[in-house]
Write a protein that holds these residues in place. Structure first.
Motif, PDB file in Angstrom:
ATOM      1  N   ASP A  34       0.839  -1.209   0.000  1.00 36.64           N
ATOM      2  CA  ASP A  34       0.000   0.000   0.000  1.00 36.64           C
ATOM      3  C   ASP A  34       0.871   1.255   0.000  1.00 36.64           C
ATOM      4  O   ASP A  34       0.569   2.244  -0.689  1.00 36.64           O
ATOM      5  CB  ASP A  34      -0.923   0.012   1.219  1.00 36.64           C
ATOM      6  CG  ASP A  34      -2.002  -1.058   1.144  1.00 36.64           C
ATOM      7  OD1 ASP A  34      -2.187  -1.653   0.064  1.00 36.64           O
ATOM      8  OD2 ASP A  34      -2.650  -1.322   2.183  1.00 36.64           O
ATOM      9  N   TYR A  35       1.924   1.226   0.786  1.00 37.56           N
ATOM     10  CA  TYR A  35       2.880   2.349   0.801  1.00 37.56           C
ATOM     11  C   TYR A  35       3.475   2.556  -0.590  1.00 37.56           C
ATOM     12  O   TYR A  35       3.528   3.685  -1.101  1.00 37.56           O
ATOM     13  CB  TYR A  35       3.976   2.062   1.825  1.00 37.56           C
ATOM     14  CG  TYR A  35       5.274   2.806   1.651  1.00 37.56           C
ATOM     15  CD1 TYR A  35       5.372   4.179   1.881  1.00 37.56           C
ATOM     16  CD2 TYR A  35       6.433   2.130   1.262  1.00 37.56           C
ATOM     17  CE1 TYR A  35       6.576   4.859   1.732  1.00 37.56           C
ATOM     18  CE2 TYR A  35       7.643   2.793   1.116  1.00 37.56           C
ATOM     19  CZ  TYR A  35       7.714   4.159   1.346  1.00 37.56           C
ATOM     20  OH  TYR A  35       8.907   4.822   1.206  1.00 37.56           O
ATOM     21  N   LEU A  36       3.893   1.458  -1.220  1.00 34.93           N
ATOM     22  CA  LEU A  36       4.504   1.563  -2.546  1.00 34.93           C
ATOM     23  C   LEU A  36       3.505   2.077  -3.580  1.00 34.93           C
ATOM     24  O   LEU A  36       3.874   2.833  -4.481  1.00 34.93           O
ATOM     25  CB  LEU A  36       5.061   0.205  -2.971  1.00 34.93           C
ATOM     26  CG  LEU A  36       6.330  -0.235  -2.226  1.00 34.93           C
ATOM     27  CD1 LEU A  36       6.633  -1.699  -2.485  1.00 34.93           C
ATOM     28  CD2 LEU A  36       7.520   0.635  -2.618  1.00 34.93           C
ATOM     29  N   ALA A  37       2.243   1.689  -3.446  1.00 35.58           N
ATOM     30  CA  ALA A  37       1.226   2.173  -4.379  1.00 35.58           C
ATOM     31  C   ALA A  37       0.976   3.668  -4.210  1.00 35.58           C
ATOM     32  O   ALA A  37       0.821   4.408  -5.197  1.00 35.58           O
ATOM     33  CB  ALA A  37      -0.074   1.397  -4.180  1.00 35.58           C
ATOM     34  N   ASN A  38       0.947   4.137  -2.963  1.00 34.63           N
ATOM     35  CA  ASN A  38       0.578   5.529  -2.688  1.00 34.63           C
ATOM     36  C   ASN A  38       1.713   6.520  -2.884  1.00 34.63           C
ATOM     37  O   ASN A  38       1.459   7.709  -3.140  1.00 34.63           O
ATOM     38  CB  ASN A  38       0.027   5.644  -1.263  1.00 34.63           C
ATOM     39  CG  ASN A  38      -1.390   5.124  -1.159  1.00 34.63           C
ATOM     40  OD1 ASN A  38      -2.186   5.274  -2.078  1.00 34.63           O
ATOM     41  ND2 ASN A  38      -1.716   4.485  -0.050  1.00 34.63           N
ATOM     42  N   ILE A  39       2.952   6.073  -2.775  1.00 34.65           N
ATOM     43  CA  ILE A  39       4.065   7.028  -2.863  1.00 34.65           C
ATOM     44  C   ILE A  39       4.150   7.665  -4.247  1.00 34.65           C
ATOM     45  O   ILE A  39       4.627   8.795  -4.398  1.00 34.65           O
ATOM     46  CB  ILE A  39       5.408   6.359  -2.462  1.00 34.65           C
ATOM     47  CG1 ILE A  39       6.444   7.446  -2.122  1.00 34.65           C
ATOM     48  CG2 ILE A  39       5.916   5.427  -3.575  1.00 34.65           C
ATOM     49  CD1 ILE A  39       7.710   6.901  -1.498  1.00 34.65           C
ATOM     50  N   TRP A  40       3.630   6.969  -5.263  1.00 33.65           N
ATOM     51  CA  TRP A  40       3.658   7.535  -6.619  1.00 33.65           C
ATOM     52  C   TRP A  40       2.778   8.770  -6.748  1.00 33.65           C
ATOM     53  O   TRP A  40       2.964   9.569  -7.675  1.00 33.65           O
ATOM     54  CB  TRP A  40       3.261   6.467  -7.638  1.00 33.65           C
ATOM     55  CG  TRP A  40       4.235   5.334  -7.668  1.00 33.65           C
ATOM     56  CD1 TRP A  40       4.129   4.141  -7.015  1.00 33.65           C
ATOM     57  CD2 TRP A  40       5.501   5.324  -8.328  1.00 33.65           C
ATOM     58  NE1 TRP A  40       5.256   3.372  -7.238  1.00 33.65           N
ATOM     59  CE2 TRP A  40       6.112   4.078  -8.036  1.00 33.65           C
ATOM     60  CE3 TRP A  40       6.183   6.232  -9.140  1.00 33.65           C
ATOM     61  CZ2 TRP A  40       7.367   3.724  -8.522  1.00 33.65           C
ATOM     62  CZ3 TRP A  40       7.430   5.882  -9.627  1.00 33.65           C
ATOM     63  CH2 TRP A  40       8.010   4.642  -9.325  1.00 33.65           C
ATOM     64  N   LYS A  41       1.855   8.960  -5.800  1.00 33.75           N
ATOM     65  CA  LYS A  41       0.983  10.134  -5.830  1.00 33.75           C
ATOM     66  C   LYS A  41       1.739  11.412  -5.486  1.00 33.75           C
ATOM     67  O   LYS A  41       1.243  12.518  -5.726  1.00 33.75           O
ATOM     68  CB  LYS A  41      -0.182   9.949  -4.851  1.00 33.75           C
ATOM     69  CG  LYS A  41      -1.097   8.782  -5.218  1.00 33.75           C
ATOM     70  CD  LYS A  41      -2.140   8.545  -4.145  1.00 33.75           C
ATOM     71  CE  LYS A  41      -3.013   7.344  -4.474  1.00 33.75           C
ATOM     72  NZ  LYS A  41      -3.976   7.037  -3.384  1.00 33.75           N
ATOM     73  N   VAL A  42       2.936  11.264  -4.896  1.00 34.76           N
ATOM     74  CA  VAL A  42       3.759  12.428  -4.541  1.00 34.76           C
ATOM     75  C   VAL A  42       5.164  12.317  -5.137  1.00 34.76           C
ATOM     76  O   VAL A  42       6.104  12.949  -4.664  1.00 34.76           O
ATOM     77  CB  VAL A  42       3.824  12.629  -3.005  1.00 34.76           C
ATOM     78  CG1 VAL A  42       2.479  13.102  -2.468  1.00 34.76           C
ATOM     79  CG2 VAL A  42       4.269  11.354  -2.282  1.00 34.76           C
ATOM     80  N   MET A  43       5.296  11.506  -6.187  1.00 35.47           N
ATOM     81  CA  MET A  43       6.612  11.350  -6.813  1.00 35.47           C
ATOM     82  C   MET A  43       6.946  12.588  -7.639  1.00 35.47           C
ATOM     83  O   MET A  43       6.107  13.088  -8.395  1.00 35.47           O
ATOM     84  CB  MET A  43       6.624  10.106  -7.703  1.00 35.47           C
ATOM     85  CG  MET A  43       8.019   9.656  -8.069  1.00 35.47           C
ATOM     86  SD  MET A  43       8.992   9.133  -6.629  1.00 35.47           S
ATOM     87  CE  MET A  43       8.287   7.513  -6.311  1.00 35.47           C
ATOM     88  N   ASN A  44       8.158  13.069  -7.479  1.00 31.81           N
ATOM     89  CA  ASN A  44       8.592  14.294  -8.155  1.00 31.81           C
ATOM     90  C   ASN A  44       9.353  13.927  -9.434  1.00 31.81           C
ATOM     91  O   ASN A  44      10.582  13.836  -9.436  1.00 31.81           O
ATOM     92  CB  ASN A  44       9.474  15.119  -7.211  1.00 31.81           C
ATOM     93  CG  ASN A  44       9.868  16.452  -7.809  1.00 31.81           C
ATOM     94  OD1 ASN A  44       9.396  16.827  -8.883  1.00 31.81           O
ATOM     95  ND2 ASN A  44      10.730  17.179  -7.121  1.00 31.81           N
ATOM     96  N   TRP A  45       8.599  13.732 -10.505  1.00 35.38           N
ATOM     97  CA  TRP A  45       9.230  13.376 -11.777  1.00 35.38           C
ATOM     98  C   TRP A  45      10.012  14.539 -12.371  1.00 35.38           C
ATOM     99  O   TRP A  45      10.899  14.332 -13.216  1.00 35.38           O
ATOM    100  CB  TRP A  45       8.168  12.886 -12.753  1.00 35.38           C
ATOM    101  CG  TRP A  45       7.714  11.484 -12.474  1.00 35.38           C
ATOM    102  CD1 TRP A  45       6.548  11.099 -11.893  1.00 35.38           C
ATOM    103  CD2 TRP A  45       8.432  10.284 -12.768  1.00 35.38           C
ATOM    104  NE1 TRP A  45       6.491   9.727 -11.801  1.00 35.38           N
ATOM    105  CE2 TRP A  45       7.632   9.200 -12.331  1.00 35.38           C
ATOM    106  CE3 TRP A  45       9.674  10.011 -13.341  1.00 35.38           C
ATOM    107  CZ2 TRP A  45       8.027   7.874 -12.461  1.00 35.38           C
ATOM    108  CZ3 TRP A  45      10.069   8.694 -13.474  1.00 35.38           C
ATOM    109  CH2 TRP A  45       9.256   7.641 -13.040  1.00 35.38           C
TER     110      TRP A  45
END
Length: 205
Positions: free
Chosen positions: A182-193
């Motif tokens: 769940d952590y790995l799924a949600n961290i992409w919501k704040v990933m700084n591309w």
């Protein structure tokens, strides 16, 4: 005398990544964990300088593991903070331009890359990191994992970290308990591309 490390300031407030990552986790992660790596690295560096001045080969060798672990912890976390951004500052927006094109070419799609990184991060035994790396020598992207606080360069001198995800329990357990997926799924919501793209374009102009 070698220059001492210092704890970098976060470019956003501790609570700015909520709900993906709680403010409590960010505060502890930055002020306790990262700060400890900096403190212990500086301590080991002082001990190394003392050992070198005395030509104490045994002490010099013994200090290598502390320098690698704590120095790696500082290197990795300094990248990690830049890899994240509040949604209001572009966090979670997909990569554009040359990096976006290269991800599609190498992995088929951004979704495929996210799935690969999440799968490898979830499968990592114990503590470590999962990375989106650029191999400067071959000019290609790849996914790598490192154990403990080993920095990506330990996997190859030509590897440049574009994104790193901390999969130590201290990065998620307070909020997600044992649900690392769940952590790995949600961290992409704040990933700084944007940060990853800047590094990529600098290394692959």
């Amino acid at each position: 005398m070698a220059e001492r490390l210092s704890l970098p300031e976060l470019p956003y407030d501790y609570g700015a990544l909520e709900p993906a990552i709680s403010g409590e986790i960010m505060l502890l992660h930055h002020q306790k964990h990262h700060k400890t790596y900096v403190t212990n690295f500086n301590k080991a560096l002082q001990q190394l300088e003392d050992a070198v001045s005395k030509s104490d080969a045994s002490a010099i060798v013994q200090l290598q593991s502390a320098l690698k672990f704590n120095g790696g912890g500082h290197i990795n976390h300094s990248i990690f903070w830049k890899n994240l951004a509040p949604v209001s500052q572009g966090g979670g927006e997909p990569p554009k331009g040359s990096l976006g094109n290269e991800i599609e070419k190498e992995f088929g799609s951004l979704e495929a890359l996210v799935h690969k990184m999440n799968s490898e991060g979830a499968a990592l035994q114990g503590s470590g990191w999962v990375w989106l790396a650029l191999d400067k020598e071959f000019k290609r992207l790849l996914v790598e994992t490192t154990f403990n606080q080993d920095p990506l360069v330990t996997k190859g001198s030509s590897l440049v970290p574009l994104l790193g995800i901390d999969v130590w329990e201290h990065a998620y357990y307070l909020q997600y308990k044992n649900a690392k997926a769940d952590y790995l799924a949600n961290i992409w919501k704040v990933m700084n591309w944007n940060y990853a793209s800047e590094v990529y374009e600098k290394e692959c102009p």
